[in-house]
Design a protein around this motif. Sequence first.
Motif, mmCIF file in Angstrom:
data_model
loop_
_atom_site.group_PDB
_atom_site.id
_atom_site.type_symbol
_atom_site.label_atom_id
_atom_site.label_comp_id
_atom_site.label_asym_id
_atom_site.label_seq_id
_atom_site.Cartn_x
_atom_site.Cartn_y
_atom_site.Cartn_z
ATOM 1 N N SER A 159 0.815 -1.196 0.061
ATOM 2 C CA SER A 159 -0.092 -0.163 0.099
ATOM 3 C C SER A 159 1.018 1.068 -0.036
ATOM 4 C CB SER A 159 -0.972 -0.161 1.244
ATOM 5 O OG SER A 159 0.332 0.733 2.350
ATOM 6 N N GLN A 160 2.187 1.246 0.181
ATOM 7 C CA GLN A 160 2.574 2.012 0.443
ATOM 8 C C GLN A 160 3.807 2.579 -0.517
ATOM 9 O OE1 GLN A 160 5.035 2.404 3.980
ATOM 10 N NE2 GLN A 160 3.754 1.028 4.547
ATOM 11 N N VAL A 161 3.945 1.503 -1.558
ATOM 12 C CA VAL A 161 4.739 1.161 -2.939
ATOM 13 C C VAL A 161 3.785 2.112 -4.159
ATOM 14 C CG1 VAL A 161 6.458 -0.502 -2.131
ATOM 15 C CG2 VAL A 161 4.991 -0.771 -3.297
ATOM 16 N N LYS A 162 4.451 2.474 -4.888
ATOM 17 C CA LYS A 162 4.004 3.337 -6.652
ATOM 18 C C LYS A 162 4.320 2.908 -7.539
ATOM 19 C CE LYS A 162 2.478 7.374 -4.182
ATOM 20 N NZ LYS A 162 2.995 9.151 -3.427
ATOM 21 N N SER A 163 3.538 2.641 -8.617
ATOM 22 C CA SER A 163 3.699 2.068 -9.866
ATOM 23 C C SER A 163 4.850 3.563 -10.742
ATOM 24 C CB SER A 163 2.905 2.052 -10.904
ATOM 25 O OG SER A 163 2.499 1.500 -10.358
ATOM 26 N N VAL A 164 6.261 3.229 -11.335
ATOM 27 C CA VAL A 164 6.772 4.201 -12.042
ATOM 28 C C VAL A 164 6.087 4.496 -13.480
ATOM 29 C CG1 VAL A 164 9.476 4.166 -12.844
ATOM 30 C CG2 VAL A 164 8.961 2.950 -10.428
ATOM 31 N N TYR A 165 6.152 5.204 -13.913
ATOM 32 C CA TYR A 165 6.460 5.190 -14.782
ATOM 33 C C TYR A 165 6.567 6.290 -16.215
ATOM 34 C CZ TYR A 165 1.223 4.594 -12.780
ATOM 35 O OH TYR A 165 0.566 4.206 -12.209
ATOM 36 N N PHE A 166 6.706 5.560 -17.209
ATOM 37 C CA PHE A 166 7.192 5.825 -18.237
ATOM 38 C C PHE A 166 7.192 6.131 -19.240
ATOM 39 C CE2 PHE A 166 8.743 1.831 -15.971
ATOM 40 C CZ PHE A 166 10.380 2.136 -16.046
ATOM 41 N N ASP A 167 7.846 6.699 -20.377
ATOM 42 C CA ASP A 167 7.557 7.956 -21.959
ATOM 43 C C ASP A 167 7.196 6.455 -23.026
ATOM 44 O OD1 ASP A 167 7.545 10.624 -21.424
ATOM 45 O OD2 ASP A 167 9.716 10.356 -20.962
ATOM 46 N N PHE A 168 7.226 6.681 -24.022
ATOM 47 C CA PHE A 168 6.935 6.073 -24.725
ATOM 48 C C PHE A 168 7.387 5.867 -25.732
ATOM 49 C CE2 PHE A 168 6.051 5.571 -29.365
ATOM 50 C CZ PHE A 168 4.835 4.429 -29.449
ATOM 51 N N ASP A 169 7.626 3.939 -25.680
ATOM 52 C CA ASP A 169 9.181 3.762 -26.369
ATOM 53 C C ASP A 169 10.392 4.037 -25.640
ATOM 54 O OD1 ASP A 169 9.586 1.873 -28.267
ATOM 55 O OD2 ASP A 169 9.865 3.271 -29.165
ATOM 56 N N LYS A 170 9.601 3.930 -24.081
ATOM 57 C CA LYS A 170 11.321 4.134 -23.570
ATOM 58 C C LYS A 170 11.355 3.207 -22.294
ATOM 59 C CE LYS A 170 12.573 7.570 -25.586
ATOM 60 N NZ LYS A 170 13.132 8.133 -26.742
ATOM 61 N N PHE A 171 13.182 3.101 -21.564
ATOM 62 C CA PHE A 171 12.309 2.405 -20.225
ATOM 63 C C PHE A 171 13.875 2.938 -19.330
ATOM 64 C CE2 PHE A 171 15.767 0.886 -23.176
ATOM 65 C CZ PHE A 171 16.996 1.290 -23.102
ATOM 66 N N ASN A 172 13.759 4.263 -19.275
ATOM 67 C CA ASN A 172 14.706 4.778 -18.547
ATOM 68 C C ASN A 172 13.836 5.034 -17.520
ATOM 69 O OD1 ASN A 172 13.771 6.570 -21.167
ATOM 70 N ND2 ASN A 172 15.297 7.966 -20.332
ATOM 71 N N ILE A 173 14.483 5.591 -16.475
ATOM 72 C CA ILE A 173 13.731 6.317 -15.020
ATOM 73 C C ILE A 173 13.500 7.675 -15.505
ATOM 74 C CG2 ILE A 173 13.631 6.666 -12.602
ATOM 75 C CD1 ILE A 173 12.325 3.469 -14.027
ATOM 76 N N LYS A 174 12.434 8.315 -15.476
ATOM 77 C CA LYS A 174 12.326 9.130 -15.774
ATOM 78 C C LYS A 174 12.958 10.077 -14.566
ATOM 79 C CE LYS A 174 7.946 9.952 -17.118
ATOM 80 N NZ LYS A 174 6.450 10.105 -17.172
#
Length: 167
Positions: free
Chosen positions: A56-71
């Motif tokens: 419940s404390q952790v969140k998803s990490v989101y990515f840009d289109f066609d990318k896999f680097n952490i923004k």
Amino acid sequence: MKKVVLASVAVATLLLSGCSSKNPEVDMNANSNQSMDSNSMSDADRLAALIANIESQVKSVYFDFDKFNIKGDQQGVVSANASVFNQADAQALSIKVEGNCDEWGTDEYNYALGLKRAKSAKDALVRNGVSADRIAVVSFGESNPVCTDKTKACDAQNRRADFKVLP
């Protein structure tokens, strides 16, 4: 996909409705030697509660289109997740990082991209002090969407890495 879900529901309904109507026998004395304290929890219940609390404390990490680097705007999310995973009560638990994609691209491409996203999230957790031995990665490609609308905002929600806690 809808056909598979509907078929699964139909099979489950048939199995459940076909069960015997015979009433089970209950030994009323079986619990007489156990404490009736409602606050006592089994080890499995405590573990399940701990896992639920951590997740419940952790969140998803989101990515840009066609990318896999952490923004850059997701670095704080990774750091916060690492802090949760590094808490004393979480040290004995494993973490599964699940890479996900939107529906654009072939299945093969999206599974590979999902794996790269999961590995990037794992590497970021390791840089933040989480032991690599505790982390497994998996890719769901485009097969695990959280949104199915045909919009750019919906696609952005599906380009993510999720974190699951395992005993």
